[in-house]
Design a protein around this motif. Structure first.
Motif, PDB file in Angstrom:
ATOM      1  N   UNK A 232       3.174   5.701  -3.354  1.00 41.56           N
ATOM      2  CA  UNK A 232       3.992   6.859  -3.643  1.00 41.56           C
ATOM      3  C   UNK A 232       4.299   6.661  -5.200  1.00 41.56           C
ATOM      4  N   UNK A 233       3.592   5.801  -6.290  1.00 36.00           N
ATOM      5  CA  UNK A 233       3.352   6.051  -7.421  1.00 36.00           C
ATOM      6  C   UNK A 233       2.662   6.765  -7.622  1.00 36.00           C
ATOM      7  N   UNK A 234       1.105   6.209  -6.608  1.00 40.83           N
ATOM      8  CA  UNK A 234       0.320   7.251  -7.459  1.00 40.83           C
ATOM      9  C   UNK A 234       0.755   8.850  -7.524  1.00 40.83           C
ATOM     10  N   UNK A 235       0.724   9.720  -6.067  1.00 38.15           N
ATOM     11  CA  UNK A 235       1.113  10.145  -5.722  1.00 38.15           C
ATOM     12  C   UNK A 235       1.984  11.069  -7.251  1.00 38.15           C
TER      13      UNK A 235
ATOM     14  N   UNK B 107       5.492  -7.830  -5.081  1.00 33.50           N
ATOM     15  CA  UNK B 107       4.823  -7.109  -6.002  1.00 33.50           C
ATOM     16  C   UNK B 107       5.455  -5.570  -5.403  1.00 33.50           C
ATOM     17  N   UNK B 108       5.397  -5.660  -4.263  1.00 34.36           N
ATOM     18  CA  UNK B 108       6.196  -4.197  -2.854  1.00 34.36           C
ATOM     19  C   UNK B 108       7.438  -3.906  -3.016  1.00 34.36           C
TER      20      UNK B 108
ATOM     21  N   UNK C 147       0.886  -1.023   0.253  1.00 32.48           N
ATOM     22  CA  UNK C 147       0.389   0.240   0.025  1.00 32.48           C
ATOM     23  C   UNK C 147       1.256   1.312   0.186  1.00 32.48           C
ATOM     24  N   UNK C 148       2.205   0.984   0.145  1.00 32.48           N
ATOM     25  CA  UNK C 148       3.019   2.406   0.795  1.00 32.48           C
ATOM     26  C   UNK C 148       3.228   2.635  -0.456  1.00 32.48           C
ATOM     27  N   UNK C 149       3.712   1.302  -1.656  1.00 26.79           N
ATOM     28  CA  UNK C 149       4.755   1.471  -2.599  1.00 26.79           C
ATOM     29  C   UNK C 149       3.558   2.282  -3.619  1.00 26.79           C
ATOM     30  N   UNK C 150       2.142   1.347  -3.434  1.00 25.13           N
ATOM     31  CA  UNK C 150       1.325   2.563  -4.516  1.00 25.13           C
ATOM     32  C   UNK C 150       0.763   3.674  -3.883  1.00 25.13           C
TER      33      UNK C 150
ATOM     34  N   UNK D   4      -4.166  -8.361  -9.408  1.00 23.90           N
ATOM     35  CA  UNK D   4      -3.874  -7.590  -7.817  1.00 23.90           C
ATOM     36  C   UNK D   4      -4.588  -5.864  -8.787  1.00 23.90           C
ATOM     37  N   UNK D   5      -4.947  -5.132  -7.878  1.00 25.95           N
ATOM     38  CA  UNK D   5      -5.494  -3.619  -8.427  1.00 25.95           C
ATOM     39  C   UNK D   5      -5.451  -3.531  -7.148  1.00 25.95           C
ATOM     40  N   UNK D   6      -5.950  -1.704  -7.137  1.00 29.28           N
ATOM     41  CA  UNK D   6      -6.097  -0.956  -6.358  1.00 29.28           C
ATOM     42  C   UNK D   6      -6.959  -0.050  -5.911  1.00 29.28           C
ATOM     43  N   UNK D   7      -7.655   0.820  -5.053  1.00 28.22           N
ATOM     44  CA  UNK D   7      -8.490   1.508  -4.551  1.00 28.22           C
ATOM     45  C   UNK D   7      -7.786   2.567  -3.967  1.00 28.22           C
TER      46      UNK D   7
END
Length: 489
Positions: free
Chosen positions: A181-184, A375-376, A176-179, A343-346
């Motif tokens: 960071x990427x999205x920001x 993946x992390x 979740x932290x890596x996601x 795997x995906x994310x909201x």
């Protein structure tokens, strides 16, 4: 004891040879159920082995259920072999009476059964032309298999005990932290790790949003043409999809308000509309956000392939335009890495996190722990960003190869125009030609593509075929186009 014969030339350890010999004799019936085995001391002397070697073989057979010990009496072959205890009793076969289609289904079950997707039909098998031209399929030939395998092996060696128990339904915290960071940095999304929820792909994301935000009978704006699986998920949830036309600026918000002023949710693909490929204008984006504020509605932003833009800078997400945006943001790793990763994310507003996590926990408890951890690592160590950069270059080349091949071979049959982003192109058929028939003919020639009419609710309009190019190596594109030409002539 004739049941045990050792092979001096074998590389197998001696205790393993004794184990295999005894197990084989039990299977073959040479050692019958209930028969007594010699003591470990006697068998060791007979085979000229150390007693510890025979003790190791007996211990393994006892642990697996092939032998049983009797205190003060000795060791015996078990009455029932463990394999027989794991097999169901086979009853005589009988032909069941035929049941009518849909017998016993609830209304919801019937909706689920009818929610077939053209993408599942189109990708049911790989034809003679390989992956040409399946939609939504990434470049499997460019998957970073060596890196992924190394990270998976390392993660398992280091953390297997920690990964086996049940985990947080919100998702593995480092992922979740890596996601976040990427999205920001890459998408301009306003988020922190505590607002990220790891899900099993985009389909689960829309299903969770429907479950948390909608009541049966609620109206939902959906793009027309648009992603049929999203419409199906809404229908199954009891919502009423309201098809809204898409033009050169994306979903027509004014038309949507006229069609259904009381809609509760809008499902959009603003960065790269599926399937037409247009980008929602800033004016439409702001109008959509204004609608959420004035009505209390929500936007579900599906950012399914935003990484692959070939002209100009990537466009910021709709979600990032306002700090109080009533937007549920969704993304997936299926298009970047592999659909089998699941795997995906909201990213959800803070006040909705608990409700979405509860819905996720009820759906499947949590996503696979090992894949999340790998993946992390893949993201934190920079492999993800490098892979995306490589895929942008590769997909741009493959798109150019498809446009060039179509220009040479499909003139007058299919008009294929380049696009600034995405993983598929639209091939426009001559006016009046049915795209559904063209797609069926292509499938008969080993080419998998999707008819645009299958993605429309309002079926009026020029026919087209969706041609996915991301998974097709450049040297196979000509063959796919040749087969497509034969199908369309």
């Amino acid at each position: 004891m004739t049941a045990v014969v050792l092979d001096p030339a074998s590389s197998a350890p001696l205790h393993r040879q004794v184990y295999e010999a005894l197990r084989g004799a039990i299977f073959a019936g040479r050692l019958r159920s209930g028969s007594k085995l010699p003591s470990t001391r006697a068998l060791a002397a007979h085979l000229s082995l150390s007693r510890n070697t025979v003790l190791g073989a007996y211990a393994q057979l006892l642990a697996e259920g092939y032998l049983r010990g009797r205190i003060g009496s000795g060791t015996y072959v078990a009455d029932a072999l463990p394999e027989r205890l794991l097999l169901a009793r086979r009853e005589p076969a009988s032909r069941p009476a035929p049941a009518p289609d849909g017998a016993g289904l609830s209304r919801r079950g019937a909706l689920v059964a009818s929610a077939a997707s053209p993408f599942r039909r189109a990708s049911a098998s790989v034809g003679p032309a390989g992956w040409a031209f399946q939609v939504g399929v990434p470049a499997f030939d460019a998957f970073p298999a060596a890196t992924w395998g190394r990270l998976m092996s390392r993660r398992w060696d280091r953390s297997w005990r920690a990964l086996l128990p049940r985990h947080d339904p919100q998702g593995y915290a480092p992922l979740r932290q890596a996601i976040a960071d990427h999205l920001v940095t890459a998408r301009g999304v306003r988020c922190t790790p505590d607002r990220v929820i790891v899900v099993s792909g985009a389909q689960q994301a829309i299903s969770l949003a429907a479950e948390v935000l909608l009541d049966p009978g609620d109206a939902v704006w959906v793009e027309d043409p648009g992603y049929t699986a999203a419409r199906s998920a809404l229908v199954v949830a009891g919502a009423i999809p309201v098809p809204v036309p898409v033009d050169g600026e994306g979903l027509d918000v004014a038309a949507a308000a006229r069609l259904s002023a009381s809609a509760r949710l809008a499902v959009v693909t603003p960065s790269h509309q599926f399937p037409l490929g247009v980008t929602m204008s800033l004016g439409r984006r702001l109008a959509l956000l204004d609608w959420t504020r004035s009505t209390g509605g929500w936007v579900f932003e599906d950012d399914y392939d935003s990484e692959f833009r070939y002209a100009g800078r990537p466009l910021a997400a709709l979600q990032g335009l306002s700090p109080d945006a009533r937007v549920i943001y969704a993304g997936t790793f299926s298009k970047v890495l592999s659909p089998s990763l699941r795997l995906g994310y909201l990213v959800v507003p803070e006040g909705l996190v608990d409700a979405f996590v509860a819905a996720k926990a009820l759906a499947d408890v949590s996503s696979p722990s090992l894949e999340q951890a790998v993946l992390a690592d893949f993201m934190a160590e920079g492999h993800f960003a490098r892979h995306v950069r490589r895929m942008r270059v590769l997909y741009e080349r493959r798109q150019a190869a498809l446009v060039a091949a179509a220009g040479r071979a499909l003139s007058g049959l299919l008009e294929v125009r380049p696009a600034p982003a995405g993983m598929h192109l639209l091939g426009w058929l001559p006016t009046g030609r049915a795209d559904s028939a063209a797609a069926e003919s292509a499938a008969a020639n080993g080419v998998r593509c999707v008819a645009l009419s299958e993605l429309r609710v309002d079926t009026a309009g020029r026919g087209a075929l969706l041609l996915g190019y991301a998974a097709v190596p450049e040297d196979e594109i000509d063959e796919g186009v040749r087969r497509l030409r034969a199908a369309l002539r």
